[in-house]
Structure formats: structure tokens, C-alpha cells
Write an enzyme that holds these catalytic residues in place. Sequence first.
Site, PDB file in Angstrom:
ATOM      1  CG  HIS A 254       3.489  -7.499  -5.034  1.00 19.35           C
ATOM      2  ND1 HIS A 254       2.784  -6.590  -5.785  1.00 19.35           N
ATOM      3  CD2 HIS A 254       4.781  -7.099  -5.053  1.00 19.35           C
ATOM      4  CE1 HIS A 254       3.623  -5.664  -6.248  1.00 19.35           C
ATOM      5  NE2 HIS A 254       4.820  -5.950  -5.824  1.00 19.35           N
TER       6      HIS A 254
HETATM    7  S1  FES Z   1      -0.635  -8.259  -5.372  1.00 18.46           S
HETATM    8 FE1  FES Z   1       0.449  -6.419  -5.669  1.00 18.46          FE
HETATM    9  S2  FES Z   1      -0.794  -5.362  -7.068  1.00 18.46           S
HETATM   10 FE2  FES Z   1      -1.853  -7.188  -6.758  1.00 18.46          FE
END
Ligand code: FES
Length: 181
Positions: free
Chosen positions: A146
Site C-alpha cells: 500500500h
Molecule cells: S503498506 Fe500495507 S503492508 Fe506495508
Amino acid sequence: MADETKPSKQQSKRDFLYLTAAATGAIGAASLGWAFIDTLNPAADTLALSSTEVNLTPIEEGQAITVMWRGKPVFVRRRTAQEIEKAENVDMSLLRDPATDDTRTQEGHREWLIVVGICTHLGCVPLGQKPSEVRGDYDGWFCPCHGSHYDTSGRIRKGPAPKNLLVPEYTFVSDSLVRIG
Ligand code: FES
């Protein structure tokens, strides 16, 4: 004439002995089962003591290795002078999870950054260990799940992760050997 609906004295004694033996057997089986299950679970003190020793000699400046410790990946990075400088000169007010670099590394061993390689967002393993991998906007690690960016001290700088990469307990046994855990 004896009442046949009533158990004889002899019969009652036999039943009592039988029941006592059965109960003892059940307790025996239960404690055997417990002993068996207990041996399958490592004791808390065994877990607490489990540690991993890492030979640092083959790791050159700018390189990193991943070792497993208690089932988790641990990143061991030998930072360049420039990476240390970057980590030290950060305005704490810019950090989501403020921590100075010297609280995350050890005196006399500032080139070594040792962190648990699990993103604090949802638990992915961030990229940045291999030279071919992206290290994110702050030259540390990048979690592509993410988009979390960590800096050269393993601190969260951008993206959804709420916390810095965890620094495990570790001790330098010598300049070239570290014990994690
Ligand atoms: S940014 Fe979502 S698990 Fe690392």
C-alpha cells in the site's frame, strides 16, 4: 430370603473398586495427555531465550542481509556514512513515530541498523534488501502493498504504516558478531 433387587455387599465392593480404578485410569490418561501436549509447546522461557547469532563479516558497506529470528525476517543493514548522516539529521516534528537514530542503533556500532522486516501496516515484508530492489523515497525500505516508505533508520516517513520498523533486542558479542534476541 435375600432381597435380589439389592446388590450384595460383595457386589458393591467390586463396583466400588471398579469405579475407583476407572477414575484413576481417567486421571492418568488426562495427565499423560497434558504432559504430551505440554511437550509440544515450547516453554515461555525457551521462546524468550531463543536467539540468532549473525556473522557480520561478509556484509559490506551499503549491503544488507535478512536472517530469520523466531520465525520473522530481520533486516541487518550496514549503512554508509551518508545513510547514517541522513538518519541522524531528521527533524523529529516530521516523523509520525518520532525516534532519534541513536535510540534505534547502538553506540560504537552506528553503521548497523537491525530491524524486524515486517511492515507495521498489514505485515508485508518491505523491499529494499537487495541492490536491485526499490528503497522508497527515503532510501530505506518500500512496502509496495500500500506504499509505505521507511527511511535509513527504518522509520515510517510516508504511506499508511503507523509505526517504525521494530528494533529487536540485540547484543554485539564482538565487532563482527551480533546476537539477536
Ligand atoms: S503498506 Fe500495507 S503492508 Fe506495508
